[in-house]
Design a protein around this motif. Sequence first.
Motif, PDB file in Angstrom:
ATOM      1  N   TYR A 128      -2.123   6.977   6.598  1.00  0.00           N
ATOM      2  CA  TYR A 128      -2.292   5.521   6.524  1.00  0.00           C
ATOM      3  C   TYR A 128      -2.631   4.869   7.871  1.00  0.00           C
ATOM      4  O   TYR A 128      -3.567   4.060   7.930  1.00  0.00           O
ATOM      5  N   PRO A 129      -1.924   5.233   8.951  1.00  0.00           N
ATOM      6  CA  PRO A 129      -2.369   4.675  10.231  1.00  0.00           C
ATOM      7  C   PRO A 129      -3.822   5.057  10.533  1.00  0.00           C
ATOM      8  O   PRO A 129      -4.590   4.262  11.070  1.00  0.00           O
ATOM      9  N   ILE A 183      -5.856  -1.990  18.617  1.00  0.00           N
ATOM     10  CA  ILE A 183      -7.284  -1.632  18.629  1.00  0.00           C
ATOM     11  C   ILE A 183      -8.098  -2.791  18.063  1.00  0.00           C
ATOM     12  O   ILE A 183      -9.127  -3.179  18.581  1.00  0.00           O
ATOM     13  N   ARG A 184      -7.583  -3.347  16.963  1.00  0.00           N
ATOM     14  CA  ARG A 184      -8.275  -4.464  16.315  1.00  0.00           C
ATOM     15  C   ARG A 184      -8.464  -5.604  17.301  1.00  0.00           C
ATOM     16  O   ARG A 184      -9.520  -6.174  17.420  1.00  0.00           O
ATOM     17  N   TRP A 209      -8.482  -4.795  -2.488  1.00  0.00           N
ATOM     18  CA  TRP A 209      -7.366  -4.585  -3.396  1.00  0.00           C
ATOM     19  C   TRP A 209      -7.845  -4.803  -4.824  1.00  0.00           C
ATOM     20  O   TRP A 209      -8.626  -5.722  -5.068  1.00  0.00           O
ATOM     21  N   GLU A 265       0.830  -1.203   0.000  1.00  0.00           N
ATOM     22  CA  GLU A 265       0.000   0.000   0.000  1.00  0.00           C
ATOM     23  C   GLU A 265       0.872   1.263   0.000  1.00  0.00           C
ATOM     24  O   GLU A 265       0.636   2.193  -0.776  1.00  0.00           O
ATOM     25  N   GLU A 308     -10.540   1.556   9.595  1.00  0.00           N
ATOM     26  CA  GLU A 308     -10.935   0.221   9.147  1.00  0.00           C
ATOM     27  C   GLU A 308     -11.125  -0.715  10.348  1.00  0.00           C
ATOM     28  O   GLU A 308     -12.088  -1.480  10.402  1.00  0.00           O
ATOM     29  N   ALA A 309     -10.211  -0.613  11.312  1.00  0.00           N
ATOM     30  CA  ALA A 309     -10.347  -1.443  12.523  1.00  0.00           C
ATOM     31  C   ALA A 309     -11.636  -1.099  13.253  1.00  0.00           C
ATOM     32  O   ALA A 309     -12.251  -1.947  13.886  1.00  0.00           O
ATOM     33  N   GLU A 310     -12.041   0.160  13.146  1.00  0.00           N
ATOM     34  CA  GLU A 310     -13.281   0.581  13.811  1.00  0.00           C
ATOM     35  C   GLU A 310     -14.504   0.339  12.933  1.00  0.00           C
ATOM     36  O   GLU A 310     -15.604   0.754  13.268  1.00  0.00           O
ATOM     37  N   LYS A 311     -14.287  -0.303  11.807  1.00  0.00           N
ATOM     38  CA  LYS A 311     -15.373  -0.691  10.890  1.00  0.00           C
ATOM     39  C   LYS A 311     -16.100   0.510  10.291  1.00  0.00           C
ATOM     40  O   LYS A 311     -17.286   0.425   9.952  1.00  0.00           O
ATOM     41  N   GLU A 315       2.828   3.326  15.027  1.00  0.00           N
ATOM     42  CA  GLU A 315       1.432   3.722  14.804  1.00  0.00           C
ATOM     43  C   GLU A 315       0.610   2.558  14.245  1.00  0.00           C
ATOM     44  O   GLU A 315      -0.511   2.317  14.668  1.00  0.00           O
ATOM     45  N   PHE A 316       1.193   1.850  13.279  1.00  0.00           N
ATOM     46  CA  PHE A 316       0.472   0.704  12.720  1.00  0.00           C
ATOM     47  C   PHE A 316       0.262  -0.380  13.774  1.00  0.00           C
ATOM     48  O   PHE A 316      -0.791  -1.007  13.843  1.00  0.00           O
ATOM     49  N   ARG A 366     -11.043  -4.769  19.927  1.00  0.00           N
ATOM     50  CA  ARG A 366     -12.420  -4.906  19.437  1.00  0.00           C
ATOM     51  C   ARG A 366     -12.812  -6.356  19.372  1.00  0.00           C
ATOM     52  O   ARG A 366     -13.932  -6.739  19.670  1.00  0.00           O
ATOM     53  N   VAL A 417      -2.615   0.431  15.935  1.00  0.00           N
ATOM     54  CA  VAL A 417      -3.905   0.136  15.293  1.00  0.00           C
ATOM     55  C   VAL A 417      -4.235  -1.342  15.458  1.00  0.00           C
ATOM     56  O   VAL A 417      -5.372  -1.718  15.730  1.00  0.00           O
ATOM     57  N   LYS A 426      -4.847  -0.399  -2.762  1.00  0.00           N
ATOM     58  CA  LYS A 426      -5.827  -0.703  -1.723  1.00  0.00           C
ATOM     59  C   LYS A 426      -6.858   0.423  -1.708  1.00  0.00           C
ATOM     60  O   LYS A 426      -6.526   1.573  -1.422  1.00  0.00           O
ATOM     61  N   TYR A 481      -8.238   5.346  -3.061  1.00  0.00           N
ATOM     62  CA  TYR A 481      -7.066   4.813  -2.377  1.00  0.00           C
ATOM     63  C   TYR A 481      -6.365   5.960  -1.666  1.00  0.00           C
ATOM     64  O   TYR A 481      -6.711   7.141  -1.881  1.00  0.00           O
ATOM     65  N   LEU A 539      -6.249   5.612   8.325  1.00  0.00           N
ATOM     66  CA  LEU A 539      -7.134   4.762   7.506  1.00  0.00           C
ATOM     67  C   LEU A 539      -7.244   3.366   8.126  1.00  0.00           C
ATOM     68  O   LEU A 539      -8.331   2.782   8.199  1.00  0.00           O
ATOM     69  N   HIS A 540      -6.105   2.849   8.574  1.00  0.00           N
ATOM     70  CA  HIS A 540      -6.134   1.507   9.175  1.00  0.00           C
ATOM     71  C   HIS A 540      -6.963   1.513  10.462  1.00  0.00           C
ATOM     72  O   HIS A 540      -7.662   0.551  10.769  1.00  0.00           O
ATOM     73  N   ARG A 541      -6.873   2.609  11.200  1.00  0.00           N
ATOM     74  CA  ARG A 541      -7.667   2.679  12.424  1.00  0.00           C
ATOM     75  C   ARG A 541      -9.158   2.746  12.087  1.00  0.00           C
ATOM     76  O   ARG A 541      -9.979   2.060  12.686  1.00  0.00           O
ATOM     77  N   TYR A 587     -10.371   2.213  -0.428  1.00  0.00           N
ATOM     78  CA  TYR A 587     -11.199   2.333   0.775  1.00  0.00           C
ATOM     79  C   TYR A 587     -12.583   2.848   0.401  1.00  0.00           C
ATOM     80  O   TYR A 587     -12.707   3.686  -0.489  1.00  0.00           O
TER      81      TYR A 587
END
Lengths: 346, 122
Positions: free
Chosen positions: B52-53, A80-81, B68, A34, B59-62, A73-74, A84, A77, B77, B28, B55-57, B79
């Motif tokens: 990017y972090p 967090i996943r 892709w 990405e 996503e983790a929070e739905k 940072e990643f 949840r 995250v 990728k 993207y 966006l990933h967060r 979104y």
Amino acid sequence: MSRGMSPHEFQNYLGLLSRLLRLRSAQREAVEDELRAHLEDRFAALTSRGIEPDRAISLALAEFGDAAALAAEFSAVSRIRRRRWMMRLSIVSMAASVLVAAVVASLWPDSSGPLADGVARAQQAEQPAAAEMPEMVRTAKTDANAETRQKLEKLATADFIEYPLVDVLAHLTEVAGVQVYVDHRSLDEVGIQPDVPITMDLKDVPVEMLLRLILRQLDLTYMLDHGVVVVTTPEEVEQSLEIRVYRVDGLVEASGPQAALEAATESADPYFGRDMRPGHGGRPHGLDELISLITSTVVPESWEDVGGPATIKPFRDTLVVLQTQFGQHKVEKLLQHLREAVAKEK
Amino acid sequence: MGEKSSTDMIHGNLDLLVLSALADERKYGYLIQQSLAAASAGMVHVQAGTLYPLLHRLEAEKLVRSSWDHSTGRKRKWYELTPAGRKRLTHQADQWQQYAECMSRMLRGALGSALSPAGGTL
């Protein structure tokens, strides 16, 4: 592949980042892919504006900043996943285990009952005392936890307005007749004071449910340890995966002459478990189906094949399961429901 | 109050801005960054290391989901908003609208009498 077109500085940066990421290899590759696409897009945009390639490379990289900080940072995250994931445990797997019991029961040939009958039986199955649970290879610890779990089924009424958490917990556990321990260190880490005010108004529901709902308001949860209710953070519970061994004989043995033949062959050799016997075909009949049933219905997102921390492995007539306490409880219930359904058939 | 301060205020609400960048279509990361810059007339430049972090967060929070594909000739990728993300966006955008209107009404008076120490129209 775009990989070949990347300036090697991008590769160096992404390689370093990837090594610092505390993620599974597939996830690391996805992050790399990405970010590589972004770096290349940015590089192309900058050079098309007449910026020198070397300068464009450093500008593009500078926008991502320090690799270690970005990796952190990643990784945050992904915590967090996982968090949840823990939060969802209670809802998903409780529903799943009742549903499975219902479906299994209604599918059984001489089951007189449709779905409702299955559900009724599933509810009955919530009650058995520790001594009546044949699924799990028992220890003093699991017995104590089973006893507490049963006490937590006691009904209670919550009528709290802005009550301190510790007092609410003390009240509920007193009603149920169990001991509670508040893990102050973990609560402190997430900035929750033991006297945080709680409001809850529910009548005649199991203490277990009240406990769960109250703690969920605070992003907290509980686990049982030697029969004591330990109130703590989901992270703490997640870190304490435990191993349990479940008996599955009677659930996986095939009926008919073939199984009898296999059983006879096995008893001739005391040194090998079924799995290890050459030419046996791997496992007792039905074991793979049972494992797949468990992993698809008990906290489905928790198992290692979908990136979770839990594992399930066959060993002779048992299943060795590494799961959170909550997950273990659900596995236990599921096996119990299945056994009841099988017994009914006979 | 300089430009820096208003930029800071905007950057304090990046979650909402990123969700809004996805309101009409999937994008993207690089496109999201560019569209925020364009929509804010260059005031909002979200650093890639922040985007990017984030966006990933989300996503983790739905609130967003990703997939892709190679449709642009390159593996990317993409979104898009989930129903929960759209709901969050609508709700927060609505709250912001009210907040901004209220602040702007109240501050209009203050700006008008900015030179007076009492500063009020009371």
